[in-house]
Design a protein around this motif. Structure first.
Motif, PDB file in Angstrom:
ATOM      1  N   GLN A 275      10.594 -28.079 -14.333  1.00  8.04           N
ATOM      2  CA  GLN A 275      10.629 -26.847 -15.095  1.00  8.04           C
ATOM      3  C   GLN A 275      11.975 -26.644 -15.783  1.00  8.04           C
ATOM      4  O   GLN A 275      13.037 -26.912 -15.216  1.00  8.04           O
ATOM      5  CB  GLN A 275      10.338 -25.649 -14.188  1.00  8.04           C
ATOM      6  N   THR A 276      11.901 -26.142 -17.013  1.00  3.86           N
ATOM      7  CA  THR A 276      13.090 -25.815 -17.787  1.00  3.86           C
ATOM      8  C   THR A 276      13.493 -24.373 -17.502  1.00  3.86           C
ATOM      9  O   THR A 276      12.638 -23.501 -17.322  1.00  3.86           O
ATOM     10  CB  THR A 276      12.790 -25.971 -19.297  1.00  3.86           C
ATOM     11  N   VAL A 277      14.777 -24.112 -17.440  1.00  5.25           N
ATOM     12  CA  VAL A 277      15.277 -22.749 -17.244  1.00  5.25           C
ATOM     13  C   VAL A 277      15.493 -22.119 -18.613  1.00  5.25           C
ATOM     14  O   VAL A 277      16.177 -22.678 -19.472  1.00  5.25           O
ATOM     15  CB  VAL A 277      16.589 -22.747 -16.438  1.00  5.25           C
ATOM     16  N   ILE A 344       9.037 -22.275 -30.563  1.00  9.02           N
ATOM     17  CA  ILE A 344      10.393 -22.606 -30.141  1.00  9.02           C
ATOM     18  C   ILE A 344      11.046 -21.357 -29.553  1.00  9.02           C
ATOM     19  O   ILE A 344      11.033 -20.284 -30.173  1.00  9.02           O
ATOM     20  CB  ILE A 344      11.252 -23.121 -31.324  1.00  9.02           C
ATOM     21  N   ILE A 345      11.610 -21.504 -28.352  1.00  6.75           N
ATOM     22  CA  ILE A 345      12.304 -20.402 -27.680  1.00  6.75           C
ATOM     23  C   ILE A 345      13.806 -20.665 -27.714  1.00  6.75           C
ATOM     24  O   ILE A 345      14.262 -21.777 -27.379  1.00  6.75           O
ATOM     25  CB  ILE A 345      11.839 -20.252 -26.214  1.00  6.75           C
ATOM     26  N   ASP A 346      14.591 -19.648 -28.139  1.00  6.79           N
ATOM     27  CA  ASP A 346      16.066 -19.734 -28.154  1.00  6.79           C
ATOM     28  C   ASP A 346      16.579 -20.897 -28.998  1.00  6.79           C
ATOM     29  O   ASP A 346      17.662 -21.432 -28.727  1.00  6.79           O
ATOM     30  CB  ASP A 346      16.623 -19.858 -26.724  1.00  6.79           C
ATOM     31  N   THR A 350      10.894 -26.013 -26.640  1.00  7.33           N
ATOM     32  CA  THR A 350       9.517 -25.979 -27.131  1.00  7.33           C
ATOM     33  C   THR A 350       8.611 -25.524 -25.992  1.00  7.33           C
ATOM     34  O   THR A 350       8.719 -26.015 -24.864  1.00  7.33           O
ATOM     35  CB  THR A 350       9.081 -27.376 -27.613  1.00  7.33           C
ATOM     36  N   LEU A 351       7.736 -24.580 -26.278  1.00  6.56           N
ATOM     37  CA  LEU A 351       6.824 -24.087 -25.253  1.00  6.56           C
ATOM     38  C   LEU A 351       5.830 -25.189 -24.887  1.00  6.56           C
ATOM     39  O   LEU A 351       4.955 -25.558 -25.675  1.00  6.56           O
ATOM     40  CB  LEU A 351       6.081 -22.849 -25.777  1.00  6.56           C
ATOM     41  N   ASP A 352       5.989 -25.745 -23.665  1.00  6.63           N
ATOM     42  CA  ASP A 352       5.130 -26.834 -23.202  1.00  6.63           C
ATOM     43  C   ASP A 352       5.036 -26.765 -21.686  1.00  6.63           C
ATOM     44  O   ASP A 352       5.428 -25.767 -21.071  1.00  6.63           O
ATOM     45  CB  ASP A 352       5.677 -28.191 -23.671  1.00  6.63           C
ATOM     46  N   ALA A 353       4.504 -27.837 -21.092  1.00  6.87           N
ATOM     47  CA  ALA A 353       4.292 -27.834 -19.637  1.00  6.87           C
ATOM     48  C   ALA A 353       5.585 -27.673 -18.851  1.00  6.87           C
ATOM     49  O   ALA A 353       5.591 -27.118 -17.750  1.00  6.87           O
ATOM     50  CB  ALA A 353       3.590 -29.129 -19.219  1.00  6.87           C
ATOM     51  N   ILE A 356       6.646 -23.669 -19.612  1.00  6.62           N
ATOM     52  CA  ILE A 356       5.680 -22.578 -19.615  1.00  6.62           C
ATOM     53  C   ILE A 356       5.925 -21.576 -18.492  1.00  6.62           C
ATOM     54  O   ILE A 356       5.893 -20.358 -18.701  1.00  6.62           O
ATOM     55  CB  ILE A 356       4.227 -23.127 -19.563  1.00  6.62           C
ATOM     56  N   HIS A 357       6.185 -22.052 -17.258  1.00  7.67           N
ATOM     57  CA  HIS A 357       6.374 -21.126 -16.149  1.00  7.67           C
ATOM     58  C   HIS A 357       7.664 -20.327 -16.286  1.00  7.67           C
ATOM     59  O   HIS A 357       7.703 -19.129 -15.983  1.00  7.67           O
ATOM     60  CB  HIS A 357       6.349 -21.886 -14.817  1.00  7.67           C
ATOM     61  N   ALA A 358       8.718 -20.979 -16.756  1.00 13.48           N
ATOM     62  CA  ALA A 358       9.977 -20.276 -16.971  1.00 13.48           C
ATOM     63  C   ALA A 358       9.808 -19.205 -18.050  1.00 13.48           C
ATOM     64  O   ALA A 358      10.353 -18.101 -17.942  1.00 13.48           O
ATOM     65  CB  ALA A 358      11.074 -21.264 -17.365  1.00 13.48           C
TER      66      ALA A 358
END
Length: 506
Positions: A275-277, A344-346, A350-353, A356-358
């Motif tokens: 997961q990405t923060v 794209i966030i920030d 990229t919004l992906d797997a 997504i949870h972060a």
């Protein structure tokens, strides 16, 4: 000394049977624990798989059928298939052991038992196919139908009462249930036949032995021993044979549960992606975003949308019904996937797997038809947080922002007041504001709101919009889909899905 030996013998027998029964109880308890653990494991995995469905598959599911797959199918498999297999093994061992003992004493008894039992087995297996096929069809096809009919009838309580259609739903449910219960009656009657047949054969056999002893010149002692051995064989073997036949019937009648579980569990669980923060200190950008539902029943909803939403923006989504406002909110929430283009966030993620949870941990969501739990107001707002971990101060802050603090204060039990199923005791506006308080309790960075003001009076509408506007001034980002022209007065930007242009209002 003789009395002492008798006491020792009796004591030994008592101890043996006591130990045997204790061991049997322990073994039964452990077996039931194993079966229960297996049932809970199956239910948990099927339930989790339901939450992993993509949006298109979820939209095609039926709640009654999903309920049956999660709760009933694992239960039926455990109790009617797996448990029957255990009984089959146990009774099979008993039968083989008794057959060996009887054959060792007198092979003629074994021959007599075979002659008596083979016709029963032939009769049973010849007629069982038709009965079991009908029962299997009943469980596989009609049980889901009765669940759907019952769910629809209960959900449409108001319309059913007003239109006086009670008999329509009741009769449909009873007619569908009658077929299933009739097949169950036939199955239970059929499975009880071997017991009655074996019992009749035993009586005829004893009568024949007595008549033979009285009419022929045979040794009475031999006849007594022979009858005794046959009695022992009938007493131990026949009940086991009957249970074997019943177990086979149950296994075949509930065989559909095996294929259902295989279809729902035969999916390798992928390890969770790293997961990405996401801190969300920038904004959201949609690049060439396009989407169409896979069934092609609706035209291309979103067609090459390119917009940027900065942190602190209050964006109003507008457009006629069917232009994709709710769909866009669901895409931004990560619920709908399979779109073309990128989110794209920030300016980094990229919004992906992996993200997504972060990203979802930063969101607060209020849908157009919010779900109200049949629970207290407190648990509805905290939504899924264990009771001991609920922050009541945050709850009170959330209900103040949502404008329902006066309503809650009037209730005798306050936050601990129970709510009826789906908020039946609340007005439409109270349900929306309760779910808004639920979203605000999370202290989200981004609020995705779908027609959140459409059931509010003018005073409450203005209050809510002013609170949302103040949240934006404090760095929150709000995207609100609405037809209400009043929202336009408080939004900082408006996105018309017709023109795909983000217009700055202030």
């Amino acid at each position: 000394m003789k009395s002492v030996s008798w006491v020792a013998a009796i004591t030994t027998v008592i101890l043996i049977f006591t130990f045997k029964n204790i061991l049997s109880i322990w073994q039964t308890h452990r077996q039931l624990q194993f079966l229960n653990k297996l049932y809970l494991n199956f239910s948990r995995r099927i339930y989790l798989r339901f939450y992993r469905l993509n949006w298109n598959d979820y939209a095609q599911t039926n709640s009654a059928e999903t309920f049956r797959k999660i709760k009933d199918t694992p239960f039926e498999f455990i109790n009617y298939v797996l448990n029957s297999c255990f009984l089959l093994i146990t009774d099979g061992v008993i039968c083989l052991t008794m057959v060996g003992i009887v054959a060792w004493f007198d092979y003629r008894i074994l021959f007599i038992l075979m002659v008596l039992c083979i016709p029963v087995f032939v009769f049973y297996f010849f007629f069982r196919r038709n009965v079991i096929l009908k029962t299997d069809r009943s469980f596989r096809e009609l049980t889901p139908v009765t669940n759907v009919i019952l769910t629809q009838g209960i959900s449409s309580y108001t319309e059913t009462r007003i239109y006086q259609k009670e008999n329509y739903f009741v009769n449909r449910f009873i007619d569908a249930s009658r077929v299933t219960t009739t097949q169950l009656i036939n199955l239970k009657t059929f499975t009880s036949l071997p017991t009655r047949i074996f019992e009749t054969i035993g009586v005829i056999l004893f009568a024949g032995m007595i008549i033979y002893a009285r009419t022929a010149n045979v040794d009475t002692q031999n006849i007594v021993v022979f009858v005794g051995l046959i009695s022992l064989a009938l007493y131990r073997i026949m009940p086991s044979l009957n249970r074997i036949l019943q177990s086979l019937s149950q296994i075949q009648s509930y065989a559909y549960t095996v294929s259902t579980l295989r279809d729902n569990l035969n999916h390798s669980e992928e390890p969770p992606a790293k997961q990405t923060v996401i801190n969300f200190d920038g904004g959201i950008e949609l690049r060439e975003l396009s989407f169409q539902y896979t069934d092609k029943t609706r035209s291309l909803l979103l067609d090459h949308v390119n917009i940027k939403i900065s942190r602190g923006d209050f964006v109003m989504l507008q457009g006629p019904s069917g232009t994709g406002k709710t769909t866009l909110l669901n895409i931004l929430a990560g619920i709908i996937q399979g779109y073309l283009g990128k989110i794209i966030i920030d300016n980094r993620y990229t919004l992906d797997a992996q993200s997504i949870h972060a990203w979802q941990s930063r969101l607060g969501v209020v849908s157009q038809s919010p779900v109200i739990l049949q629970d207290t107001i407190l648990h509805n707002i905290a939504f899924g947080v264990p009771h001991t971990e609920i922050d009541r101060a945050k709850v009170k802050q959330a209900i103040a922002l949502a404008g329902i603090n006066d309503f809650v204060d009037m209730l005798t039990a306050g936050l601990d007041t129970p709510i009826g199923e789906n908020g039946i005791t609340l007005s439409g506006g109270q349900r929306q504001r309760l779910c808004l308080a639920r979203a605000l309790y999370r202290d989200p960075d981004v609020l995705l709101l779908d027609e959140v003001t459409n059931q509010l009076d003018e005073q409450n509408k203005v209050y809510i919009l002013e609170q949302l506007q103040s949240l934006c001034r404090n760095g929150k980002t709000i995207i609100l889909a609405s037809h209400d022209p009043v929202v336009r007065q408080y939004a900082s930007h408006i996105l018309s899905l017709d023109s795909k242009v983000l217009e700055e209002l202030k």
